[in-house]
Structures are given as C-alpha cells and as structure tokens.
Design a protein around this motif. Structure first.
Motif, short mmCIF file in Angstrom:
data_model
loop_
_atom_site.label_atom_id
_atom_site.label_comp_id
_atom_site.label_asym_id
_atom_site.label_seq_id
_atom_site.Cartn_x
_atom_site.Cartn_y
_atom_site.Cartn_z
N LEU A 95 -11.20 -3.79 14.23
CA LEU A 95 -12.41 -4.53 14.56
C LEU A 95 -12.37 -5.01 16.01
N GLU A 96 -11.20 -5.46 16.44
CA GLU A 96 -11.03 -5.92 17.82
C GLU A 96 -11.26 -4.77 18.80
N ARG A 97 -10.72 -3.60 18.49
CA ARG A 97 -10.85 -2.46 19.38
C ARG A 97 -12.30 -1.99 19.45
N ARG A 98 -12.99 -2.02 18.32
CA ARG A 98 -14.40 -1.63 18.35
C ARG A 98 -15.19 -2.53 19.29
N ALA A 99 -14.92 -3.81 19.23
CA ALA A 99 -15.63 -4.74 20.11
C ALA A 99 -15.29 -4.45 21.58
N LEU A 100 -14.04 -4.16 21.87
CA LEU A 100 -13.66 -3.84 23.25
C LEU A 100 -14.34 -2.57 23.74
N LEU A 101 -14.39 -1.56 22.89
CA LEU A 101 -15.04 -0.31 23.30
C LEU A 101 -16.54 -0.50 23.51
N GLU A 102 -17.16 -1.30 22.70
CA GLU A 102 -18.58 -1.58 22.91
C GLU A 102 -18.80 -2.25 24.26
N GLN A 103 -17.85 -3.11 24.64
CA GLN A 103 -17.96 -3.84 25.90
C GLN A 103 -17.68 -2.95 27.11
N HIS A 104 -16.78 -1.95 26.95
CA HIS A 104 -16.30 -1.17 28.10
C HIS A 104 -16.67 0.30 28.01
N ALA A 105 -17.61 0.67 27.17
CA ALA A 105 -17.93 2.09 26.96
C ALA A 105 -18.33 2.80 28.24
N GLU A 106 -18.94 2.07 29.18
CA GLU A 106 -19.41 2.71 30.42
C GLU A 106 -18.26 3.04 31.36
N ARG A 107 -17.03 2.65 31.04
CA ARG A 107 -15.90 2.89 31.93
C ARG A 107 -15.13 4.17 31.56
N ARG A 108 -15.73 5.02 30.75
CA ARG A 108 -15.07 6.27 30.38
C ARG A 108 -14.75 7.07 31.63
#
Length: 338
Positions: free
Chosen positions: A187-200
């Motif tokens: 759950l924590e990682r999903r939230a981080l990815l939602e926050q940083h998805a544009e940094r791929r």
C-alpha cells in the motif's frame, strides 16, 4: 543428501580422487554448490541448475572470459579442465563445473571500513575496465544516445502487480507477521508510485560488459583483502554504472533500510576512477536503480507465487530502503557523484 550430484562419474572424469565429504553450500539462490573433499584435495562443485544460464557452451564461454580476466590480475577462481579438455561436465543431462576450494569469508558493508569500501569500488571498477579489454567488441560501450537494453518499469504494470499481490496476501491463511508487513509495504509503495509516476526514466544510456551479480555472497575475502569474485553466470552486456549502484545498495544497506552514505561515497569515488565513469553516468544510474527498486517486488513474488521463502529475510530492509531512498533521493545521488 537432497539433489546429490553424481560424484563417482564426475570425479572419474576430473581424475580428482575419491570423495571423502560433500556438503551443500546453501548461500546460492539459483544454482547448487557443494564443498567437496576428496583424496586429491578440496574443491567447489557447482551444479549449474538455473535454466537461464545452464547451457554448457555458454558456461564454457564464461570460463574462457574469466581466464582472460585472471591473466590481467582480477581475482577470479578458475575452473578445472577434465580429461576431455573441457571445463564443463555434463552428466545425466546436468551441467557441472569443478573449481579449487578457496578459503575465505563473505563480508557485508557493515564489516568494511571506509578505506575497504573504497577498495571494493576500485575492484568493481577494475572488473569493468578489464572486461572492456578482453571481451568481444560488440559488447563494448555503446553511445549514450543508443537504446537502453532494458525498458524501465511501467507504473501501470506495477499497479496491476500490487493489486495481484494484495489479493495473495488477503488469501493467505493463517495470516502472519510477514503478511502484515507485505500489505503495509504494498500500500505504501502504491502511494509512492502515484506520487512519483512522472519520474519514470527514459530509454538510453551507456552499456558495457558486467559481472551481472556483484554482491556480498559472490565476493570472498581472505583476511581484509578480496580474494575471489565468484559466480559469473550473469556475465553480459548491461549498463555498467547501474551494476555499480546496485552493488553499493546491496553491500551498504543497513538493517533498518537506510544506506551508509559515507561508505557509499568512498566506494563510488573509487569506482569512478577505476572504471572511468563520469558523475553524470552515475547520476543516471542512481535514478534508474531507484526507479527499479520502487517498482520491484521479486521477493514477494517468490513468497506468494512460488511458495519460496528463501528471500524473506531480506524483505524488511529492502522494502524499507525504497521508501527511505525516495525521501533521501538527493543525498543518495550526491553520495554517488560527489
């Protein structure tokens, strides 16, 4: 002994005497190794079990590469040739290699001083530099504008994987502490990815020949000096600087999931000097490996999809590291490039 190797046939082929003891070495995750004592001496017997790397011709090619590295002074344990002149024995459809036993011990980053951390970075840099000298030209470094060999993870795929793993966690009975931690981290990682998805990270980056699996269990120390780099099964063409970053992250992660940044800095400076790597190359590698860690759940996939718990002990620190690294991104990057 489970998965006992065909010692009689192997020892006759290698003219290595009669077996006195044969003990499994339990630190490998993908291949099987044995500490073998015979009337002729002590050996390490490797059963190349991983189907991705067990082709005998490919193993022989890697053996020839390590011979060339040894000729340049890289600490590499060389395989023994058997009576037919080859370094791979195929018995019962399985591939084996016999090496002299090397007395040594594994050391993680917490056991290294800053000076020894620098020596570790210089060693990996020397490995990369020497591989550039001895391997075929087609594997040499491509221009930075060339295609990266591995596409960075797509967050959409990772979100689907997280949902699938959460379903595995919910179905597991009886629920245990590992399930609780796994759910929290997913759950924590999903939230981080939602926050940083544009940094791929984009495609592109320089590549070269690498060891492919440089970590504490593949490096033996004698006293305080590296004595042997083992397990060259993943030798191949990949981004060199990314191997340097991955290795540092494995060596210098602390139990709580943070990195020992002073040691990382000493290691990275020595690596850059020995490999001729630029700070910008390391910065790009830090970004790609951070993103890789943010999207990677191989330990949970082993646990829930394969029922393989051998990597469970690594999960608390590894999963905490992704969170800490995201928070301390600039400090981590500075440690690799300053």
């Amino acid at each position: 002994m489970p998965h006992a190797p065909p010692l009689g046939a192997l020892l006759r082929l290698y003219a290595a005497g009669t077996a006195l003891t044969c003990e499994p070495v339990d630190q490998g995750l993908l291949n099987r190794g044995y500490r073998l004592c015979t009337t002729r001496g002590r050996y390490f017997l490797k059963h190349h079990f991983d189907p991705d790397t067990a082709d005998p011709a490919a193993i022989e090619r890697r053996h020839r590469a390590t011979q060339r590295l040894a000729d340049l002074g890289v600490p590499v344990p060389l395989p023994l040739a058997h009576r037919e002149g080859r370094t791979v024995a195929v018995v019962g459809g399985h591939a084996y290699a016999l090496h002299p036993w090397i007395d040594g011990r594994h050391r993680h980053g917490g056991q290294l001083t800053r000076g020894e951390s620098a020596r570790l970075g210089a060693l990996l840099g020397a490995v990369h530099a020497c591989l550039e000298r001895v391997m075929p030209p087609k594997g040499r470094t491509r221009p930075a504008t060339g295609p990266h060999p591995v596409e960075s993870a797509d967050p959409a795929d990772t979100f689907a994987l997280i949902d699938d793993l959460l379903a595995h966690v919910r179905r597991h009975r009886p629920a245990d502490a590992f399930d609780e931690l796994a759910r929290h981290r997913l759950l924590e990682r999903r939230a981080l990815l939602e926050q940083h998805a544009e940094r791929r990270p984009p495609r592109g980056g320089s590549v070269g020949w690498v060891h492919g699996d440089f970590h504490p269990f593949n490096l033996l120390y004698k006293d305080d000096a590296p004595a042997a780099i083992v397990d060259w099964d993943r030798l191949g063409v990949q981004p060199r600087a990314e191997e340097a970053v991955r290795a540092a992250v494995i060596f210098f992660v602390r139990p709580g999931g943070t990195l020992d940044l002073p040691k990382v800095r000493a290691y990275a400076r020595a690596y850059r000097r020995a490999a001729g790597a630029t700070p910008s190359e390391l910065a790009a590698a830090v970004h790609r490996v951070w993103w890789e860690r943010l999207n990677d759940f191989w330990m949970l996939r082993w646990h829930y999809e394969r029922g393989d718990t051998r990597a469970d002990c690594q999960f608390p620190a590894a999963s905490a590291l992704a969170v800490w690294w995201t928070r301390e991104y600039d400090a981590v990057c500075d440690a690799f490039v300053q």
